[in-house]
Write a protein that holds these residues in place. Structure first.
Motif, PDB file in Angstrom:
ATOM      1  N   VAL A   1       0.866  -1.183   0.000  1.00 30.23           N
ATOM      2  CA  VAL A   1       0.000   0.000   0.000  1.00 30.23           C
ATOM      3  C   VAL A   1       0.904   1.234   0.000  1.00 30.23           C
ATOM      4  O   VAL A   1       1.880   1.280   0.736  1.00 30.23           O
ATOM      5  N   GLY A   2       0.588   2.216  -0.850  1.00 31.01           N
ATOM      6  CA  GLY A   2       1.382   3.447  -0.885  1.00 31.01           C
ATOM      7  C   GLY A   2       2.364   3.441  -2.047  1.00 31.01           C
ATOM      8  O   GLY A   2       2.236   2.641  -2.981  1.00 31.01           O
ATOM      9  N   ALA A   3       3.362   4.351  -1.984  1.00 31.74           N
ATOM     10  CA  ALA A   3       4.346   4.490  -3.058  1.00 31.74           C
ATOM     11  C   ALA A   3       5.500   3.531  -2.830  1.00 31.74           C
ATOM     12  O   ALA A   3       6.009   3.430  -1.715  1.00 31.74           O
ATOM     13  N   GLY A   4       5.913   2.829  -3.866  1.00 28.61           N
ATOM     14  CA  GLY A   4       7.071   1.947  -3.750  1.00 28.61           C
ATOM     15  C   GLY A   4       7.789   1.872  -5.081  1.00 28.61           C
ATOM     16  O   GLY A   4       7.254   2.280  -6.118  1.00 28.61           O
ATOM     17  N   THR A   5       9.015   1.376  -5.034  1.00 22.41           N
ATOM     18  CA  THR A   5       9.784   1.251  -6.267  1.00 22.41           C
ATOM     19  C   THR A   5      10.372  -0.139  -6.356  1.00 22.41           C
ATOM     20  O   THR A   5      11.012  -0.612  -5.409  1.00 22.41           O
ATOM     21  N   VAL A   6      10.132  -0.781  -7.477  1.00 20.43           N
ATOM     22  CA  VAL A   6      10.719  -2.095  -7.695  1.00 20.43           C
ATOM     23  C   VAL A   6      11.903  -1.891  -8.638  1.00 20.43           C
ATOM     24  O   VAL A   6      11.737  -1.409  -9.765  1.00 20.43           O
ATOM     25  N   GLU A   7      13.096  -2.203  -8.134  1.00 21.06           N
ATOM     26  CA  GLU A   7      14.305  -1.976  -8.924  1.00 21.06           C
ATOM     27  C   GLU A   7      14.696  -3.241  -9.685  1.00 21.06           C
ATOM     28  O   GLU A   7      14.739  -4.330  -9.114  1.00 21.06           O
ATOM     29  N   PHE A   8      14.990  -3.062 -10.967  1.00 22.62           N
ATOM     30  CA  PHE A   8      15.433  -4.173 -11.800  1.00 22.62           C
ATOM     31  C   PHE A   8      16.802  -3.861 -12.354  1.00 22.62           C
ATOM     32  O   PHE A   8      17.159  -2.703 -12.575  1.00 22.62           O
ATOM     33  N   ILE A   9      17.534  -4.924 -12.610  1.00 18.19           N
ATOM     34  CA  ILE A   9      18.767  -4.751 -13.346  1.00 18.19           C
ATOM     35  C   ILE A   9      18.500  -5.352 -14.717  1.00 18.19           C
ATOM     36  O   ILE A   9      17.889  -6.409 -14.819  1.00 18.19           O
ATOM     37  N   ALA A  10      18.876  -4.625 -15.772  1.00 20.32           N
ATOM     38  CA  ALA A  10      18.521  -5.071 -17.121  1.00 20.32           C
ATOM     39  C   ALA A  10      19.773  -5.277 -17.956  1.00 20.32           C
ATOM     40  O   ALA A  10      20.733  -4.511 -17.854  1.00 20.32           O
ATOM     41  N   ASN A  11      19.774  -6.323 -18.754  1.00 19.94           N
ATOM     42  CA  ASN A  11      20.852  -6.532 -19.713  1.00 19.94           C
ATOM     43  C   ASN A  11      20.652  -5.594 -20.898  1.00 19.94           C
ATOM     44  O   ASN A  11      19.567  -5.048 -21.108  1.00 19.94           O
ATOM     45  N   GLN A  12      21.710  -5.448 -21.707  1.00 21.96           N
ATOM     46  CA  GLN A  12      21.596  -4.565 -22.872  1.00 21.96           C
ATOM     47  C   GLN A  12      20.521  -5.062 -23.843  1.00 21.96           C
ATOM     48  O   GLN A  12      19.920  -4.281 -24.565  1.00 21.96           O
ATOM     49  N   ASP A  13      20.257  -6.377 -23.845  1.00 21.39           N
ATOM     50  CA  ASP A  13      19.206  -6.899 -24.732  1.00 21.39           C
ATOM     51  C   ASP A  13      17.800  -6.677 -24.166  1.00 21.39           C
ATOM     52  O   ASP A  13      16.807  -7.063 -24.782  1.00 21.39           O
ATOM     53  N   GLY A  14      17.717  -6.087 -22.987  1.00 25.76           N
ATOM     54  CA  GLY A  14      16.404  -5.761 -22.435  1.00 25.76           C
ATOM     55  C   GLY A  14      15.896  -6.761 -21.408  1.00 25.76           C
ATOM     56  O   GLY A  14      14.956  -6.459 -20.671  1.00 25.76           O
TER      57      GLY A  14
ATOM     58  N   PHE B   1      14.667  -8.885 -11.076  1.00 26.31           N
ATOM     59  CA  PHE B   1      14.352  -8.163  -9.841  1.00 26.31           C
ATOM     60  C   PHE B   1      15.626  -7.973  -9.016  1.00 26.31           C
ATOM     61  O   PHE B   1      16.416  -8.892  -8.862  1.00 26.31           O
ATOM     62  N   MET B   2      15.816  -6.774  -8.478  1.00 28.02           N
ATOM     63  CA  MET B   2      16.993  -6.506  -7.647  1.00 28.02           C
ATOM     64  C   MET B   2      16.576  -6.258  -6.203  1.00 28.02           C
ATOM     65  O   MET B   2      17.059  -6.895  -5.292  1.00 28.02           O
ATOM     66  N   GLU B   3      15.680  -5.294  -5.985  1.00 32.51           N
ATOM     67  CA  GLU B   3      15.176  -5.035  -4.637  1.00 32.51           C
ATOM     68  C   GLU B   3      13.960  -4.139  -4.752  1.00 32.51           C
ATOM     69  O   GLU B   3      13.684  -3.573  -5.812  1.00 32.51           O
ATOM     70  N   MET B   4      13.236  -4.022  -3.650  1.00 32.13           N
ATOM     71  CA  MET B   4      12.131  -3.069  -3.626  1.00 32.13           C
ATOM     72  C   MET B   4      12.383  -2.045  -2.540  1.00 32.13           C
ATOM     73  O   MET B   4      12.727  -2.401  -1.402  1.00 32.13           O
ATOM     74  N   ASN B   5      12.232  -0.756  -2.884  1.00 31.43           N
ATOM     75  CA  ASN B   5      12.358   0.318  -1.908  1.00 31.43           C
ATOM     76  C   ASN B   5      10.950   0.720  -1.481  1.00 31.43           C
ATOM     77  O   ASN B   5      10.151   1.151  -2.307  1.00 31.43           O
ATOM     78  N   THR B   6      10.680   0.552  -0.186  1.00 37.38           N
ATOM     79  CA  THR B   6       9.307   0.721   0.293  1.00 37.38           C
ATOM     80  C   THR B   6       9.064   2.143   0.790  1.00 37.38           C
ATOM     81  O   THR B   6       8.754   2.382   1.955  1.00 37.38           O
ATOM     82  N   ARG B   7       9.242   3.107  -0.113  1.00 37.60           N
ATOM     83  CA  ARG B   7       9.150   4.528   0.271  1.00 37.60           C
ATOM     84  C   ARG B   7       9.094   5.365  -0.994  1.00 37.60           C
ATOM     85  O   ARG B   7       9.209   4.834  -2.098  1.00 37.60           O
ATOM     86  N   LEU B   8       8.972   6.673  -0.793  1.00 38.19           N
ATOM     87  CA  LEU B   8       9.090   7.591  -1.913  1.00 38.19           C
ATOM     88  C   LEU B   8      10.573   7.637  -2.273  1.00 38.19           C
ATOM     89  O   LEU B   8      11.425   7.691  -1.392  1.00 38.19           O
ATOM     90  N   GLN B   9      10.876   7.631  -3.558  1.00 34.86           N
ATOM     91  CA  GLN B   9      12.267   7.581  -3.991  1.00 34.86           C
ATOM     92  C   GLN B   9      12.803   8.993  -4.249  1.00 34.86           C
ATOM     93  O   GLN B   9      12.035   9.877  -4.644  1.00 34.86           O
TER      94      GLN B   9
END
Ligand code: ADP
Ligand code: ADP
Ligand code: MG
Length: 677
Positions: A269-282, A286-294
């Protein structure tokens, strides 16, 4: 909706939250440490409560003090901002216990995402793609080593409780694993109080792409598209943008879905950010989730036209999300640059001191400045040395990104800061560098583009000296004018502004130092102008006719041989900060009468550059050392700074012992330079 909220933070984010609350008719309570008594967030809030001494550990991180401040002022909810207590389970629980609304996710979601290992286990179960690696509970070195071998090098060891780019070790080959594991565990234990680690495949040339998600207490979860934060320095974000260059609608939908699945898996519930690491091919993991305003949430606001803090407040008050997924749209392109008080030429050493001049670019449709400081404020050693976040936006179909880049370059060129070292010139080069301009992004960009980003000391253009000299002459003329106005005899030759002096010729020399080099500007007085000459004596003599106008804020309209331009020249003690053509130059004004005293001790490295703690005496008292030899190590702003010998000479005495706390500008070492050969 709430009538009154408390903001358990400081700096730009506290100011940012206050702005939205005010617009929504909600009263605000600031909390502040002794160091922040006059800070901007305190000035902006309706009420403010002192919660302790400067050190965050004794103020912004003390749960009981913040809860007490909320009760005392009758605040119904607390916004934690980012950093500090924003992802702290105990704080969230304390709010619940006291019947205060925590403006953020439920404590169960914070707990679930608080450990990178636990988060990966949950995501695995939810079917979200993961970076290949080991995130189990067995922490024996042998097992971790075997896991790393199986993953294949290079691998990254990460503190499960880590954050802010700390607690990570890159291991390139098996032989190094055990040593790096030990050092990672040490850092994790001391920084996060938990030495649990995970091991991941190290992705080469990755991009950092994160998805903004939002949930409400009615079971709705949406994603507000992505941000590309690939431009990093030591795993910390420097530039962020939205949307991510090269993102296809299909990939966006896939990442959005993965992020929403991740949020749903923890009842978000609320604002969160799901961080991904992406290869050059796209392909992405999943890397981590920040449970707050970024920190970088404004780029999302710029492309969606939404106010994420307003959404946070509505959701926390129990309202449903204002918009459904189908109603969300991307418009244009936005960029954010983090303006820091730090010196890129000195390994990004944080800089502290008073902001003697602070002129941000004008805000409007295309430019936004989120800041916690104003001119005259202090960048203190106690907190993050961020000056501001500069955010720009533009649109124009295919050319949206290049237009936004142009806006950023202009805004950086207009940003004028004097009093602390800062990264504005560095950011300008970064935005202009071909790799970034061409959207050839990955987390190694800064390292890869080093030669472009950290040019050798640039030669001082004549123009800069001419402008500095002109400002000096105009300032004198203005002073003479004022004196004349005050005096009874306005026509007295003593007030003359044309260089007329009794028994003197109308010629003089102004001296400036840039780095080690001294530059002379010969001045001849003309009616309403000056003739400025540089060089000569072996070199080519360059002469221009200069005139201009200087306003009290240091804005200078310059005319050099008929060419008009604008500049800013800020005089502060012996320094002259010249801003022209989007670059900043620092000169020292040399007083020829006191010449012998200048250039030696005052510029040497023997004074504490900022308040800190002496952690090692490297040289011995009485030792003869070469120029640049390390003498002493100071720890300040969580970093180690080596104080070196300004010249060859003798270490006479140390003024402090290991463990001593020293003030800004304190003399650390008594040093005697050897007589010049
Ligand atoms: P973002 O993606 O929002 O930049 P970060 O993880 O870099 O997220 O951190 C956001 C803020 O929180 C920054 O101001 C950072 O200094 C602070 N922060 C995050 N984690 C830590 C930590 N473990 N210790 C100290 N500060 C932290
Ligand atoms: P923090 O909590 O400190 O933000 P993250 O797990 O989000 O830690 O990682 C921070 C940064 O480290 C990422 O943005 C990325 O640049 C880099 N990074 C993290 N994991 C990997 C990986 N597996 N391979 C390569 N780089 C990584
Ligand atoms: Mg992260």
């Amino acid at each position: 909706m709430f009538d009154k909220i408390l903001i358990a933070n400081r700096g730009e984010i506290a100011c940012r939250v206050i702005k939205t609350a005010r617009r929504m008719g909600i009263k605000t309570v600031a909390v502040y440490s002794e160091a922040d008594a006059k800070a901007r967030h305190v000035r902006l809030a309706d009420e403010a409560v002192l919660i302790g001494p400067a050190a965050a550990r004794e103020s912004y991180l003390v749960i009981d003090r913040i809860i007490a401040a909320a009760k005392q002022t009758g605040a119904q909810a607390i916004h934690p901002g980012y950093g500090f207590l924003s992802e702290n389970e105990d704080f969230c629980e304390a709010c619940e216990r006291e019947g205060i609304v925590f403006i953020g996710p439920p404590v169960s979601a914070i707990r679930a995402m608080g450990s990178k290992s636990e988060a990966k286990k949950l995501m695995e179960a939810a079917g979200v793609p993961l970076t290949p690696g080991y995130h189990g509970d067995d922490q024996t070195s042998e097992l971790l080593h075997r896991q790393a071998d199986a993953i294949g090098y290079p691998v990254l060891i990460k503190a499960a409780a880590g954050g802010g780019g700390k607690g990570m070790r890159l291991v390139e080959k098996a032989e190094d694993f055990i040593d790096l594991l030990a050092s990672c565990k040490r850092e994790a234990a001391s920084s996060f109080g938990d030495d649990h680690v995970l091991v991941e495949k190290y992705i080469t040339r990755p991009r950092h792409i994160e998805i903004q998600v939002f949930g409400d207490s009615h079971g709705n979860v949406v994603y507000l598209f992505e941000r590309d934060c690939s431009v990093q320095r030591r795993h910390q974000k420097v530039l962020e943008e939205a949307p991510a260059p090269g993102m296809t609608p299909e990939r966006r939908a896939a990442m959005g879905k993965a992020a929403v699945d991740a949020a749903r898996a923890v009842g978000y519930v609320g604002a969160g950010t799901v961080e991904f690491i992406a290869n050059q091919d796209g392909s992405f993991y999943f890397m981590e989730m920040n449970t707050r305003l970024q920190v970088e949430h404004p780029v999302t606001e710029m492309i969606t036209g939404l106010d994420l803090v307003e959404w946070q407040l509505r959701v926390a008050a129990g309202e449903p999300l204002p918009l459904a997924q189908e109603q969300l749209q991307i418009r244009g392109h936005a960029l954010e640059a983090r303006i820091y008080a730090e010196d890129p030429a000195k390994g990004f050493l944080p800089s502290t001191g008073r902001l003697i001049h602070l002129a941000p670019p004008a805000e409007g449709l295309h430019v936004r400045v989120d800041t916690g400081v104003e001119e005259g404020d202090e960048i203190s050693p106690h907190y993050d040395p961020m000056i501001a976040k500069l955010i720009v936006w533009d649109e124009g179909g295919e050319s949206s990104r290049s237009r936004a880049l142009a806006r950023m370059l202009q805004a950086l060129a207009d940003y004028r800061v004097a009093g602390v070292a800062n990264n504005i010139d560095f950011l300008s080069r970064l935005v202009a560098c071909p790799a970034f301009a061409g959207a050839d992004l990955d987390t190694g960009l800064i390292e890869r583009e080093k030669s472009y980003l950290f040019p050798e000391d640039l030669a001082l253009p004549d123009e800069v000296l001419q402008i500095a000299a002109l400002a000096e002459l105009l300032r004198e003329a203005a002073l003479a004018g004022k004196r004349a106005q005050r005096s009874a005899d306005a026509h007295s030759p003593w007030h003359a502004r044309d260089g007329w002096r009794m028994n003197a010729t109308a010629h003089r020399t102004l001296l400036f130092r840039h780095g080690e080099a001294e530059h002379a500007v010969e001045v001849a007085y003309l009616p309403g102008a000056w003739r400025l000459a540089l060089g000569g004596e072996g070199g080519e003599r360059r002469v221009v006719e200069a005139r201009g106008e200087l306003n009290p804020r240091g804005l200078l309209r310059v005319e050099l041989d008929g060419t008009r331009m604008d500049a800013t020249v800020i005089a502060a003690a012996g320094r002259r900060h010249v801003f022209v053509r989007g670059r900043a130059w620092q000169l020292a004004a040399v007083d020829p009468l006191h010449h012998s005293g200048e250039g030696g001790g005052a510029e040497g490295g023997l004074l504490a550059p900022m308040p800190g703690k002496v952690i090692a005496l490297v040289a011995a008292e009485g030792a003869r050392v070469e120029k640049g030899a390390p003498l002493l190590i100071l720890e300040a702003m969580k970093m180690e700074h080596t104080i070196t010998a300004p010249a060859a000479g003798t270490v006479k005495a140390f003024r402090f012992a290991v463990g001593d706390q020293v003030g800004d500008g304190a003399e650390l070492v008594e040093f005697e330079a050897a007589a010049a050969a």
